[in-house]
Scaffold this active site. Structure first.
Site, PDB file in Angstrom:
ATOM      1  N   GLU A  50      23.043  44.413 103.127  1.00  0.00           N
ATOM      2  CA  GLU A  50      23.014  43.512 101.969  1.00  0.00           C
ATOM      3  C   GLU A  50      22.084  42.338 102.236  1.00  0.00           C
ATOM      4  O   GLU A  50      21.276  41.953 101.395  1.00  0.00           O
ATOM      5  CB  GLU A  50      24.425  42.990 101.656  1.00  0.00           C
ATOM      6  CG  GLU A  50      25.394  44.064 101.217  1.00  0.00           C
ATOM      7  CD  GLU A  50      26.730  43.482 100.747  1.00  0.00           C
ATOM      8  OE1 GLU A  50      26.737  42.463 100.052  1.00  0.00           O
ATOM      9  OE2 GLU A  50      27.776  44.068 101.089  1.00  0.00           O
ATOM     10  N   ASN A  62      22.530  41.389  90.684  1.00  0.00           N
ATOM     11  CA  ASN A  62      23.826  41.443  91.372  1.00  0.00           C
ATOM     12  C   ASN A  62      23.670  42.309  92.610  1.00  0.00           C
ATOM     13  O   ASN A  62      22.844  43.214  92.632  1.00  0.00           O
ATOM     14  CB  ASN A  62      24.884  42.064  90.452  1.00  0.00           C
ATOM     15  CG  ASN A  62      26.253  42.133  91.116  1.00  0.00           C
ATOM     16  OD1 ASN A  62      26.690  41.154  91.746  1.00  0.00           O
ATOM     17  ND2 ASN A  62      26.925  43.269  91.003  1.00  0.00           N
ATOM     18  N   ARG A 119      36.817  32.735  77.989  1.00  0.00           N
ATOM     19  CA  ARG A 119      35.716  33.101  78.885  1.00  0.00           C
ATOM     20  C   ARG A 119      34.379  32.571  78.391  1.00  0.00           C
ATOM     21  O   ARG A 119      33.502  32.223  79.167  1.00  0.00           O
ATOM     22  CB  ARG A 119      35.644  34.627  79.041  1.00  0.00           C
ATOM     23  CG  ARG A 119      36.749  35.128  79.955  1.00  0.00           C
ATOM     24  CD  ARG A 119      36.885  36.615  79.892  1.00  0.00           C
ATOM     25  NE  ARG A 119      35.741  37.307  80.458  1.00  0.00           N
ATOM     26  CZ  ARG A 119      35.475  38.594  80.239  1.00  0.00           C
ATOM     27  NH1 ARG A 119      36.235  39.310  79.475  1.00  0.00           N
ATOM     28  NH2 ARG A 119      34.438  39.155  80.790  1.00  0.00           N
ATOM     29  N   ASP A 164      28.766  46.822  86.965  1.00  0.00           N
ATOM     30  CA  ASP A 164      28.185  47.578  88.080  1.00  0.00           C
ATOM     31  C   ASP A 164      27.298  48.732  87.606  1.00  0.00           C
ATOM     32  O   ASP A 164      27.234  49.794  88.241  1.00  0.00           O
ATOM     33  CB  ASP A 164      29.286  48.087  89.046  1.00  0.00           C
ATOM     34  CG  ASP A 164      30.037  46.937  89.696  1.00  0.00           C
ATOM     35  OD1 ASP A 164      29.436  45.858  89.857  1.00  0.00           O
ATOM     36  OD2 ASP A 164      31.216  47.114  90.033  1.00  0.00           O
ATOM     37  N   HIS A 185      25.925  44.839  95.000  1.00  0.00           N
ATOM     38  CA  HIS A 185      27.189  45.580  95.007  1.00  0.00           C
ATOM     39  C   HIS A 185      27.293  46.353  96.319  1.00  0.00           C
ATOM     40  O   HIS A 185      26.329  47.011  96.721  1.00  0.00           O
ATOM     41  CB  HIS A 185      27.239  46.531  93.811  1.00  0.00           C
ATOM     42  CG  HIS A 185      28.545  47.253  93.708  1.00  0.00           C
ATOM     43  ND1 HIS A 185      29.697  46.634  93.283  1.00  0.00           N
ATOM     44  CD2 HIS A 185      28.892  48.526  94.028  1.00  0.00           C
ATOM     45  CE1 HIS A 185      30.704  47.498  93.322  1.00  0.00           C
ATOM     46  NE2 HIS A 185      30.231  48.652  93.773  1.00  0.00           N
ATOM     47  N   MET A 195      32.949  36.647  91.619  1.00  0.00           N
ATOM     48  CA  MET A 195      33.991  37.586  91.227  1.00  0.00           C
ATOM     49  C   MET A 195      34.530  37.326  89.817  1.00  0.00           C
ATOM     50  O   MET A 195      35.730  37.430  89.569  1.00  0.00           O
ATOM     51  CB  MET A 195      35.120  37.577  92.265  1.00  0.00           C
ATOM     52  CG  MET A 195      34.645  37.913  93.672  1.00  0.00           C
ATOM     53  SD  MET A 195      33.599  39.403  93.771  1.00  0.00           S
ATOM     54  CE  MET A 195      34.807  40.606  94.265  1.00  0.00           C
ATOM     55  N   GLU A 224      25.621  44.814  80.283  1.00  0.00           N
ATOM     56  CA  GLU A 224      26.985  44.599  79.801  1.00  0.00           C
ATOM     57  C   GLU A 224      28.003  45.452  80.562  1.00  0.00           C
ATOM     58  O   GLU A 224      29.096  45.000  80.859  1.00  0.00           O
ATOM     59  CB  GLU A 224      27.085  44.888  78.298  1.00  0.00           C
ATOM     60  CG  GLU A 224      26.600  43.747  77.418  1.00  0.00           C
ATOM     61  CD  GLU A 224      25.104  43.812  77.122  1.00  0.00           C
ATOM     62  OE1 GLU A 224      24.339  44.440  77.905  1.00  0.00           O
ATOM     63  OE2 GLU A 224      24.689  43.230  76.098  1.00  0.00           O
ATOM     64  N   GLU A 225      27.641  46.681  80.874  1.00  0.00           N
ATOM     65  CA  GLU A 225      28.576  47.544  81.600  1.00  0.00           C
ATOM     66  C   GLU A 225      28.653  47.084  83.059  1.00  0.00           C
ATOM     67  O   GLU A 225      27.615  46.861  83.695  1.00  0.00           O
ATOM     68  CB  GLU A 225      28.080  48.998  81.529  1.00  0.00           C
ATOM     69  CG  GLU A 225      29.088  50.007  81.992  1.00  0.00           C
ATOM     70  CD  GLU A 225      28.470  51.405  82.131  1.00  0.00           C
ATOM     71  OE1 GLU A 225      28.969  52.177  82.950  1.00  0.00           O
ATOM     72  OE2 GLU A 225      27.481  51.694  81.431  1.00  0.00           O
ATOM     73  N   GLY A 240      29.881  33.342 100.890  1.00  0.00           N
ATOM     74  CA  GLY A 240      28.469  33.080 100.648  1.00  0.00           C
ATOM     75  C   GLY A 240      27.503  33.558 101.716  1.00  0.00           C
ATOM     76  O   GLY A 240      26.434  32.955 101.907  1.00  0.00           O
TER      77      GLY A 240
END
Ligand code: GAR
Length: 205
Positions: free
Chosen positions: A177, A110, A68, A148, A112, A93, A145-146, A14
């Site tokens: 980041e 998100n 899920r 990354d 990355h 994750m 939806e895809e 975190g």
């Protein structure tokens, strides 16, 4: 100014969550961290969130086996309970299904650890070293939806040095980041970065 209510979703230590919490303590910051949610009860970040006085919740994905969507319905229930408006994935994750992503369309960010669209997926630092790239970095993007993929809000590069190991490169990227995630959340919370086609209303309650 009404601050946007943000949930930070984590699975581990975190450190990005802490960067967001610290930024959100600023009086003029347009978002408040209303909830930190982990899919792992042992995530170190949970204690750090509690220490900062932030509400925490755990939705343990193991309890839901292969289902899920049931996991995500439980996630969604928590987010509604806290009247969340924006979600920041910060080392979360679990892959999200299109059911959840559609439900929160344009409201999930998100981070990355790579310069997308390069090095989607895992082990980005090792792969960057193996590929011999001279620049690496981090990207904050809207989630689609895809995996990354999705519109980029901010990204910043760092040099890759001859002497770098996976660890030294990861540490240099992590510093970036912690800088760009709070800045990207600010842009989105202020409506200065928008997901094209986002619905204006809050998710149905
Ligand atoms: C961060 O480097 C983040 O970019 C990465 O996990 C780390 C979490 O660290 N995320 C991904 O790899 C997502 N696929 P943190 O828990 O200290 O923020």
């Amino acid at each position: 100014m009404t601050k946007k209510r943000v949930a930070v979703l984590i699975s581990g230590r975190g450190s990005n969550m802490v960067a967001l919490i610290e930024a959100a303590q600023g009086k003029d910051y347009p978002a408040e961290i209303a909830l930190v949610l982990s899919n792992r009860p042992d995530a170190a970040g949970l204690a750090r969130a509690r220490d900062a006085g932030i509400a925490t919740a755990v939705v343990d994905h193991y309890r839901f086996g292969d289902d899920r969507e049931a996991f995500e319905r439980a996630l969604d229930d928590e987010l509604r309970k806290y009247r969340i408006e924006l979600i920041c994935l910060a080392g979360f994750m679990r892959l999200l299904t299109s059911w959840f992503i559609r439900r929160w369309r344009g409201r999930i960010l998100n981070i990355h650890p790579a310069l997308l669209p390069q090095f989607k997926g895992l082990h980005t630092h090792r792969r960057a070293l193996d590929a011999g790239v001279k620049q690496h970095g981090a990207t904050v993007h809207f989630v689609v939806e895809e995996t990354d993929a999705g519109p980029i809000v901010l990204q910043q590069s760092v040099p890759v040095l001859e002497s770098d190991t996976e660890e030294t490169l990861a540490a240099r990227v992590l510093e970036i980041e912690h800088r760009i995630y709070p800045e990207a959340l600010r842009l989105v919370a202020e409506g200065r970065a928008k997901f094209a086609g986002a619905r204006d209303e809050a998710p149905a309650r």
